[in-house]
Structures are given as C-alpha cells and as structure tokens.
Design a protein around this motif. Structure first.
Motif, PDB file in Angstrom:
ATOM      1  N   VAL A 286       8.354  -7.406   6.650  1.00 16.62           N
ATOM      2  CA  VAL A 286       7.042  -8.046   6.649  1.00 16.62           C
ATOM      3  C   VAL A 286       5.954  -6.992   6.525  1.00 16.62           C
ATOM      4  O   VAL A 286       4.959  -7.160   5.791  1.00 16.62           O
ATOM      5  N   SER A 287       6.147  -5.871   7.202  1.00 21.40           N
ATOM      6  CA  SER A 287       5.153  -4.804   7.137  1.00 21.40           C
ATOM      7  C   SER A 287       5.052  -4.230   5.706  1.00 21.40           C
ATOM      8  O   SER A 287       3.956  -3.990   5.195  1.00 21.40           O
ATOM      9  N   LYS A 288       6.210  -4.026   5.034  1.00 24.71           N
ATOM     10  CA  LYS A 288       6.205  -3.489   3.664  1.00 24.71           C
ATOM     11  C   LYS A 288       5.551  -4.480   2.719  1.00 24.71           C
ATOM     12  O   LYS A 288       4.757  -4.118   1.839  1.00 24.71           O
ATOM     13  N   ILE A 289       5.868  -5.772   2.832  1.00 24.34           N
ATOM     14  CA  ILE A 289       5.278  -6.787   1.968  1.00 24.34           C
ATOM     15  C   ILE A 289       3.775  -6.823   2.171  1.00 24.34           C
ATOM     16  O   ILE A 289       2.986  -6.971   1.223  1.00 24.34           O
ATOM     17  N   ASN A 290       3.351  -6.725   3.412  1.00 25.28           N
ATOM     18  CA  ASN A 290       1.904  -6.708   3.708  1.00 25.28           C
ATOM     19  C   ASN A 290       1.229  -5.524   3.019  1.00 25.28           C
ATOM     20  O   ASN A 290       0.123  -5.635   2.453  1.00 25.28           O
ATOM     21  N   THR A 291       1.918  -4.370   3.027  1.00 20.72           N
ATOM     22  CA  THR A 291       1.346  -3.187   2.380  1.00 20.72           C
ATOM     23  C   THR A 291       1.233  -3.394   0.851  1.00 20.72           C
ATOM     24  O   THR A 291       0.184  -3.104   0.232  1.00 20.72           O
ATOM     25  N   ASP A 292       2.279  -3.919   0.249  1.00 23.88           N
ATOM     26  CA  ASP A 292       2.260  -4.192  -1.185  1.00 23.88           C
ATOM     27  C   ASP A 292       1.219  -5.237  -1.522  1.00 23.88           C
ATOM     28  O   ASP A 292       0.523  -5.151  -2.562  1.00 23.88           O
ATOM     29  N   LEU A 293       1.099  -6.232  -0.687  1.00 25.98           N
ATOM     30  CA  LEU A 293       0.136  -7.303  -0.929  1.00 25.98           C
ATOM     31  C   LEU A 293      -1.298  -6.761  -0.878  1.00 25.98           C
ATOM     32  O   LEU A 293      -2.140  -7.121  -1.716  1.00 25.98           O
ATOM     33  N   ILE A 294      -1.516  -5.897   0.046  1.00 23.88           N
ATOM     34  CA  ILE A 294      -2.859  -5.311   0.136  1.00 23.88           C
ATOM     35  C   ILE A 294      -3.159  -4.478  -1.127  1.00 23.88           C
ATOM     36  O   ILE A 294      -4.263  -4.549  -1.708  1.00 23.88           O
ATOM     37  N   GLU A 295      -2.159  -3.720  -1.577  1.00 22.73           N
ATOM     38  CA  GLU A 295      -2.342  -2.884  -2.769  1.00 22.73           C
ATOM     39  C   GLU A 295      -2.571  -3.768  -4.000  1.00 22.73           C
ATOM     40  O   GLU A 295      -3.460  -3.496  -4.831  1.00 22.73           O
ATOM     41  N   ALA A 296      -1.810  -4.866  -4.109  1.00 17.15           N
ATOM     42  CA  ALA A 296      -1.954  -5.767  -5.252  1.00 17.15           C
ATOM     43  C   ALA A 296      -3.322  -6.442  -5.223  1.00 17.15           C
ATOM     44  O   ALA A 296      -3.950  -6.617  -6.284  1.00 17.15           O
ATOM     45  N   ARG A 297      -3.746  -6.812  -4.072  1.00 16.44           N
ATOM     46  CA  ARG A 297      -5.062  -7.434  -3.953  1.00 16.44           C
ATOM     47  C   ARG A 297      -6.165  -6.441  -4.323  1.00 16.44           C
ATOM     48  O   ARG A 297      -7.183  -6.807  -4.948  1.00 16.44           O
ATOM     49  N   ASN A 298      -6.000  -5.179  -4.026  1.00 17.30           N
ATOM     50  CA  ASN A 298      -6.987  -4.159  -4.414  1.00 17.30           C
ATOM     51  C   ASN A 298      -7.032  -4.015  -5.949  1.00 17.30           C
ATOM     52  O   ASN A 298      -8.098  -3.907  -6.568  1.00 17.30           O
TER      53      ASN A 298
END
Length: 755
Positions: A286-298
C-alpha cells in the motif's frame, strides 16, 4: 432597819403617780440556719447524731451478714484483629478498624445466648437453684410454711371448701421442657455475666458472679475460651468458603481463557494471518502504491499545466519550457513582422505598398504560429491522457490493496483484542491461583482475633455484699438522718434556750442566766439558802448580775415585780435569792409576797399563817407588825397573809399604792413576788404599780408562744418590763450548746467561783 413605825409616818394625801411603761423592742426573728447556728445545734444535739451514726452502720452490718454472699471472677482478653489485604476477598474477609462499636459488638458476642447455653450444658445449671427457679419451686412443698398452710387447709376443707381454697398454698409450678429450661437458665447466666471494655484499649474483661466461687471462676474462663474458639472456627469457615470460591473462580477463568484462545486461532485461520508477516507485507504494498500514485498525479498535473499553457498561447519562454523550438521561432518571426508593420504604418500610412506587404507577411507568420501551436497542443494532450490513465490505474490498484489491507487489519484487531483478553485472563488466573495457595496455607497458620491475657482465679472475698461499703453508706445515711432529726428537733423545739433567743423571740434583754442547782450540789442546803451559804458560787453570781442589770438602767427601779408566764418557772426562788443577794450587798431590801393564792415566802421563811400584806390592805394589821427579818441576812420580808379571793381588788386599792409609797422612802429595793401573769390578773395590776417588771422564763421548758402571750398581757397593762431571766439553766448542757452566753460556763472561769 426601820427607824420609825409605820403609824408615825405622815400619811400620803395623794395617790402615787403610775410610771409609764418602758418601750419594748419588737421581737427579732432569727436569721436562719447559719453555719455558726448549725455547728451550735450539732454541738447541742451531738448525741442524736452519734446515735444515728452508730445505729445505721450496725443495722447495715447485721443485714449484710444475713445476705447470701456472691463471688465475682474476672478474666481479661486482648482483642487483636488479623488484617486481610487480598483485593479478591474483600467480600468475604474484610478488615475493619477497631472502634468502640466493634469492641462493644465483641462484648455482646461473649454474652450471646449460644455461649450462655453451652455454659449451662457444661455445668448442668438447669439443676442449680441459683439459675433455675423451678428447683426452688420444687423444694417449696418441703418448707414449714407450705406444710403448715396445707395442713390448715385440709382441716378447714371439711367445714368450708371455699375457705380451704383461699388458705391452701399454691401448687408448685412444674419444670418446663428441656429446651425452655435451658433457655431460661441461659438468660439467667447472661444476667450473671458482665463484659466491659477497658477505656482507651482493646482489653475486654469478662466477669461472672455466682454464689459458688469455683463456678464463677470456671464460667468466666469457659466464656473466654468459647469466644476464642468460636472466632477461630469462624475464621476456618471463612477460609474454607474462600477456597471454594477461589477454586470455582479458577475453573471459570481457565474456561474463559480456553475459549478466547480457540477464537484467536479460528480468526487467524479464516484470515490467513501469519503472526507478524501478512500485515507487514500488505502495508508495504500500500505504501509503494501510494508513492507511485503521488508521482503519477504530479506528472498528470504537469502535463495538464503544459496543455493549458499551450492552449492559452503563452510566450516564448513557455513554449521553450514545453520543448517546442519551431513554435518559438515562428512566434519570433510573427513578432518581428508585427513590429515592422507598426513602424511602416507610423511612417508611410496604412495604404502604402510596403505596409500592405508587411501586413501579408504578418498574416503568413501567424498562420505558421497557429499550425505549430496545434501540433504542440496535440502532443501535450496525448501526454496528459497517458498520465491520467496511469493515475486511474494506480488508484484502482490502491483501492484493491487497501480493501485487502482493511480486511486483514480487522481480523488482526479482533485477534489483538482477543489476545489482550486472554492475557488479562491469564494474569487474573495467576493472581487467583496465588491467592488460593495463600488461603490454603492460611488454614494451617490461622489464629483468633483475641487471646487470653489472664485467666480468672477463684475469688476469696465476696463481691456482694460489700460489708465495708454497706457500713460506709449506712454511716453516711445515718449521719444525714441524724442531721435531719436534729433539724426537725431544732424546728420543733419552741422553747427558749439562750439569751440570744430571748432577744429574738421577745425583744427583751436577757438580764441573767440562773443556773440549776442539782441535788448533789445542794447537799443539805435549800435552793433559797444557797445564795447565802455559797456566796461565790455561779448561782450567787447570777443574782449579782441580775441586780447589776437592774441598777445599770437609765432609771434604776426601786420597786421590782418578779413574775413568770406559768407556775414552776422559778420566780419565787429568784425573788428570794435576788433579795438576799442585794441585802448581803449592804442594800436595804424588802421582799413582799404578792402571790396570795399560792404563797411561798411563808414556807421559805417558816412563817406559815403569819399576818401579811392582805391583812395590811384590809386594815387588820399594822405595817411594823407584818414586816419580818430574815434569819440568814438583813433582808426584810412581808408574807402574803391570809388567803383572800378578792386579792385583785386589794391590789387595785389606794392602800396598795400607799403601801408602796411608804416603803419607797425606807428601802433601796422592794421586790414583789407576783403570781404567774398568764393566769392571774393580780400580776398585771401589781406590775402596773411597780417601777419595773422582771419576767422569769424556764430554760428549755416554757414555749415561746406562752411567754409572748404573757408578755403581751403585761404590755397591755402598761407594765414596764425591763427584761427577762432564764432560770434553771443546766450549766453543763448549756456550756456545750455553742451559744455566746454559754461562755460563762467555760472551765476557764472556774477560778472565779467557789461551790
């Protein structure tokens, strides 16, 4: 003594003027029972006080010896409660602070009925008369009174059955049932037992009273032992109940722990949880997905910003940032063409060929910029759609992974809660098991809350009756009763006992205290002769005191009447003794007997039947013929003469006044022995004619009311009553009375008198 006969004196042509009566002071009421008066009363009547103080204790001693003695045995206990600190056992074994109420409760426990019943059974008290009334009731037919009344009733029954029923004694009451008999004896035991708490301590005193000293000792010790044994047994029962409760609690806790552990295992198997692993991996994902999601949203935000910048037609810098160099060059050419057009228009005008050519070039450059801008916007839009798709993908993956994580965490939370419950159950189970072991060991080392400090011993001295206490109380009661009797006697005694009481009761001064001459003191002498025979005696001194009191007045009287309230007051003795004392003092004294009804001078001077004052007043004798001389002194006297029932008229006549007027010139003192003033009117008439009147009052004999009545009659006759004389005073008794005038009888004055 008389220089000339009565006939040679010139007769009086006028009636003598009667003297005005002397004012009599009002009676002074006594101030009450002052301390001095109380001590004087106690001194006068000390024999009454001593008698009461002796009779009462003697009677109390005799009565105490008739009572059945009772003995009291005492045992002492120390109350020391044991502390229990177990929290789990507060509802069973509770520590209580030792207060007065707790100690009082312990005293009631010792005197409780169960303890008394066991004492009754131990010593078979249902067959002792002291504790069982039915034993005495069973013995009643054997008494003499019962047999005597029964025999009389049987004899009377043949004559009158109803009368026989009235005479016949009541039949003995039968013995009650065993249980009721034991209860009644136990109540009697409780009445004989006393349990007290020593002040400000935890010491209990157990006392038992009985007619048998050994029984009193054994009962007190047994009550103490029963109390301690009952305490120990109660503790054992409490510990046993605690063990039973703890065992049940252990079983319950074990069952609850087993159920909890089974539930934990079931949840783990259902959720696929591995302790410390599954939850950690899910969290990392969940932590890794959250990190990727934040990067994708940026990235999506950047792409959308570029796209918006491109669509809005931003400057060259923006296009450079977007990476479109051709668009930048086209925009630079457009800007140059626009400036050129503006320059030419400013100098040549709008219709100049150069201006129109510049405007054509500007249009071409703008078309080139629009084409290049569309190409850049299309590329940026593709990039933004790609970034948006990645964000949506990552969000979907995050939701899926969070759902899995939430499911795993719910199971983990339930498992953690169950594990906490299991741990608490384990802790409580360990504590209960530990307390169970302590209570099991407590049974072996348990001790009572009280211990015997000192056992009772066989008493030697009875506690009842307290002979010394009875005698002491009876002595105090006797003294109080004696004081009450003395007060009653003092209040009931209406006689006059001292010169102070003469002044208080009559308002007259007491001129003299004439002592009583007892037979042993007189010997062969007569009372009337004692003043001559014993001139230095207290009796003679009282006569001189009386004469001095008469002479020391403001108007020394020449004619003095001596009277009394009633016969037997000693007026004649006082008259003769006073006259002889004055004559022995060198005065010319004449004594006249005016008591015609009961003349006494004839007996005293042995001249019964000789002519006297009545004969003179009747004109049947001459004055010089009736005056006689005393054979023991230079006293002249006139007897009463013949008895005359009309003596009052003679004393009221001018002849009596003339007689007194004639003798005044020849004598220094004329004493008239008058009859009692209360019964005879002669005394009042004679007192009216005299210069002074002396009232004789018999000491501790004549009531005050009688004396006041006679004094009132004399005052009504306008007699000049100058004082009173107490006669027949017992010197020893009066000397111990405590009155002020009793000082004259003190032994310290013995050197002044000669008996």
């Amino acid at each position: 003594m008389l220089d000339r006969p009565v006939e040679s004196r010139p007769p009086s042509d006028r009636k003598p003027q009667l003297r005005a009566p002397a004012p009599v002071a009002a009676p002074i009421e006594p101030e009450g029972m002052t301390v001095t008066a109380l001590l004087a009363a106690l001194r006068r009547r000390r024999f009454v006080l001593v008698l009461c103080a002796l009779l009462f204790p003697i009677a109390a001693y005799i009565a105490a010896k008739q009572l059945t003695p009772r003995y009291t045995a005492s045992a002492t206990l120390m109350f020391e409660p044991t502390d229990y600190a177990a929290r789990e056992l507060q509802s069973i074994l509770r520590d209580e602070t030792t207060t007065d109420a707790v100690l009082a409760s312990q005293a009631d426990i010792i005197r409780s009925l169960p303890v008394a019943r066991r004492i009754v059974r131990q010593f078979d008290l249902t067959n002792r008369e002291e504790f069982a009334w039915w034993v005495a009731e069973a013995k009643r037919p054997e008494t003499l009174k019962y047999r005597w009344l029964d025999a009389i009733a049987r004899r009377v029954a043949t004559l009158s059955p109803s009368l026989a029923d009235m005479i016949a004694p009541e039949a003995p009451v039968p013995r009650p049932a065993d249980d009721k008999a034991e209860t009644a004896a136990a109540e009697a035991v409780r009445d004989h037992m006393l349990v007290t708490v020593l002040r400000n301590s935890r010491v209990l005193t157990v006392q038992f009273t009985s007619e048998d000293p050994q029984l009193a000792t054994d009962a007190a010790n047994l009550a103490s032992e029963l109390y301690i044994s009952d305490q120990l047994e109660a503790k054992f029962n409490a510990v046993r109940r605690a063990n039973e409760w703890l065992d049940g609690r252990v079983a319950q806790l074990r069952k609850e722990l087993q159920t909890t552990e089974s539930r934990i295992a079931e949840l783990r198997s259902q959720s696929g949880l591995v302790r410390g692993v599954s939850a950690g991996l899910a969290t990392e994902q969940v932590s890794k997905i959250n990190t990727d999601l934040i990067e994708a949203r940026n990235l999506l935000a950047t792409a959308e910003a570029r796209l918006n910048a491109a669509k809005s037609g931003g400057g060259g810098a923006d296009l450079t940032a977007l990476g479109a160099s051709n668009l930048t060059a086209s925009r630079a050419a457009r800007d140059d063409a626009r400036r050129e057009l503006e320059r030419l228009q400013a100098t040549l005008g709008p219709n100049h060929p150069d201006v129109r050519a510049a405007r054509s070039r500007l249009a071409e450059t703008e078309r080139a910029v629009g084409g290049e801008t569309g190409r850049v916007v299309q590329a940026l839009d593709s990039e933004a759609r790609a970034a948006r798709a990645r964000v949506v993908s990552l969000e979907s993956a995050l939701k899926t992974q969070e759902g899995r994580l939430n499911q795993s965490q719910g199971a983990e939370i339930q498992v953690a809660a169950l594990e906490r419950d299991a741990e608490a159950a384990r802790s409580l189970l360990r504590a209960v098991l530990e307390r169970s072991q302590q209570t099991v060991s407590q049974t072996a080392i348990e001790k009572p809350d009280a211990r015997i400090l000192s056992a009772s011993t066989v008493p030697v001295i009875p506690s009842f009756p307290k002979v010394s206490l009875f005698v002491m109380a009876a002595t105090i009661l006797g003294v109080l009763f004696g004081l009450l009797v003395i007060w009653f006697l003092e209040q009931a005694d209406s006689t006059i006992r001292s010169g102070e009481e003469v002044r208080a009761a009559l308002g007259l001064p007491c001129l003299a205290l004439v002592p009583m001459l007892k037979r042993g003191l007189l010997g062969r002498h007569k009372v009337e002769d004692y003043v001559v025979r014993k001139p230095l005696s207290p009796f003679s001194e009282s006569m001189r005191t009386l004469r001095a009191a008469l002479w020391l007045g403001t108007e020394p009287p020449r004619v003095v009447v001596i009277t009394a309230a009633r016969p037997g007051e000693g007026k004649t003795t006082t008259s003769v003794a006073l006259a002889r004392s004055a004559a022995m003092n060198g005065e010319r004294v004449l004594l006249i007997d005016c008591d015609v009804r009961q003349p006494a001078l004839g007996r005293v001077f042995r001249c019964e039947g000789a002519p006297g004052v009545t004969d003179l007043l009747l004109g049947q004798a001459l004055l010089e013929r009736i005056i006689r001389r005393d054979h023991l002194s230079s006293l002249d006297y006139i007897p009463a003469g013949a008895a005359e029932i009309h003596s009052l008229g003679l004393f009221m006549s001018e002849a009596m006044a003339g007689l007194l007027d004639r003798v005044r010139r020849d004598y220094d003192l004329i004493i008239l022995d008058a009859p009692p003033a209360l019964a005879m009117a002669d005394a009042r008439v004679v007192a009216r004619l005299a210069d002074a009147t002396l009232l004789c009052v018999r000491w501790r004999d004549t009531p005050r009311s009688v004396v006041r009545n006679s004094l009132g009659l004399l005052e009504e006759a306008h007699a000049r009553v100058v004082g009173a004389a107490l006669t027949q005073v017992d010197a020893k008794v009066h000397g111990r009375s405590g009155y002020a005038d009793a000082e004259v009888y003190h032994p310290r004055y013995g050197g002044y008198f000669r008996e």
